[in-house]
Write a protein that holds these residues in place. Structure first.
Motif, PDB file in Angstrom:
ATOM      1  N   GLU A  83       0.788  -1.389  -0.062  1.00 28.64           N
ATOM      2  CA  GLU A  83      -0.105   0.012  -0.099  1.00 28.64           C
ATOM      3  C   GLU A  83       1.011   1.099   0.017  1.00 28.64           C
ATOM      4  O   GLU A  83       0.499   2.163  -0.584  1.00 28.64           O
ATOM      5  CB  GLU A  83      -1.013  -0.313   1.114  1.00 28.64           C
ATOM      6  N   SER A  86      -7.990  -2.037  -5.338  1.00 27.76           N
ATOM      7  CA  SER A  86      -8.301  -2.603  -3.902  1.00 27.76           C
ATOM      8  C   SER A  86      -7.405  -1.925  -3.117  1.00 27.76           C
ATOM      9  O   SER A  86      -7.704  -1.615  -1.885  1.00 27.76           O
ATOM     10  CB  SER A  86      -8.034  -3.993  -3.857  1.00 27.76           C
ATOM     11  N   HIS A  87      -5.965  -1.628  -3.424  1.00 32.04           N
ATOM     12  CA  HIS A  87      -5.005  -0.951  -2.386  1.00 32.04           C
ATOM     13  C   HIS A  87      -5.587   0.434  -2.289  1.00 32.04           C
ATOM     14  O   HIS A  87      -5.288   0.979  -1.190  1.00 32.04           O
ATOM     15  CB  HIS A  87      -3.855  -0.918  -3.268  1.00 32.04           C
ATOM     16  N   ASN A 114      -8.137   0.558   0.197  1.00 30.82           N
ATOM     17  CA  ASN A 114      -7.850   0.385   1.493  1.00 30.82           C
ATOM     18  C   ASN A 114      -7.175   1.594   2.057  1.00 30.82           C
ATOM     19  O   ASN A 114      -7.049   1.725   3.207  1.00 30.82           O
ATOM     20  CB  ASN A 114      -6.879  -0.780   1.514  1.00 30.82           C
ATOM     21  N   GLU A 166      -9.548   4.455   2.998  1.00 33.38           N
ATOM     22  CA  GLU A 166     -10.364   3.984   4.193  1.00 33.38           C
ATOM     23  C   GLU A 166      -9.430   4.109   5.575  1.00 33.38           C
ATOM     24  O   GLU A 166     -10.031   4.574   6.413  1.00 33.38           O
ATOM     25  CB  GLU A 166     -11.056   2.543   3.938  1.00 33.38           C
ATOM     26  N   LYS A 167      -8.265   3.506   5.321  1.00 32.71           N
ATOM     27  CA  LYS A 167      -7.290   3.708   6.593  1.00 32.71           C
ATOM     28  C   LYS A 167      -7.011   4.840   6.826  1.00 32.71           C
ATOM     29  O   LYS A 167      -6.571   5.169   8.187  1.00 32.71           O
ATOM     30  CB  LYS A 167      -6.082   2.916   6.217  1.00 32.71           C
TER      31      LYS A 167
END
Length: 196
Positions: free
Chosen positions: A135, A164-165, A168, A171-172
């Motif tokens: 990521e 997808s990364h 993520n 979101e993180k």
């Protein structure tokens, strides 16, 4: 208990004030940003509760005594040419977005040197938000301006994996814009400011 820091923007130009507010909210999601169209509106509030003041040149000069007493907390908003203000940092809000974001980053560093606190006084979270090494690689390539397909090619992964990364990472970190991700990457040492 941790108190959330707050920033005041004093600017009678609505577009300038709202644009700066939007950028600061992306960069500092845990900070409350309040906009005042006049000095009087700030005084009617609780003026000394703010960690920093982003103030228009006109309001600054009209109420310089107030802001000089709060010099480490004050950043003057200037259109184009920077006024000479002894020891008070200025921010040229007429810059393109990428340069404006870099200027805000430089102000953060200046504020840290001058007050031993970042310009935002919002403590930067020390945790790395648990980004995986992959990521982080994707984040670095995003900040360098690569699109999803180019990132997939560079890292030899599928386009779906890149997407997808990115999801993520967003979101993180709670950061959706590329400029916000770039600032996060600079603040955490993943890229240098002059490389984005």
């Amino acid at each position: 208990m941790y108190m959330m820091s707050e920033i005041a923007i004093l600017e009678n130009n609505t577009l300038t004030a709202l644009g700066l507010r939007l950028i600061l909210e992306e960069l500092l999601p845990a900070t409350v940003i309040r906009v005042f169209s006049s000095f009087e509106a700030l005084i009617d509030d609780t003026p000394d509760m703010y960690a920093h003041y982003f103030v228009s040149t006109q309001i600054y000069f009209e109420h310089s005594n107030f802001f000089l007493q709060r010099r480490p907390k004050t950043i003057v908003l200037a259109a184009g040419e920077q006024p000479s203000l002894s020891g008070v940092p200025t921010l040229n809000f007429c810059l393109p977005q990428e340069k404006l974001v870099k200027s805000i980053m430089q102000l953060r560093n200046y504020g840290h040197e001058m007050t031993h606190h970042p310009v935002t006084t919002s403590p930067m979270p020390q945790q790395e938000h648990d980004l995986s090494p992959r990521e982080i690689e994707v984040l670095i390539l995003i900040t360098k301006g690569f699109i999803n397909k180019e990132i997939a090619d560079k890292l030899n992964i599928s386009l779906t994996t890149v997407i997808s990364h990115r999801k993520n990472i967003t979101e993180k970190l709670g950061i959706k814009s590329v400029s916000g991700l770039a600032i996060y990457a600079v603040m955490h040492g993943y890229v240098e400011a002059d490389r984005i």
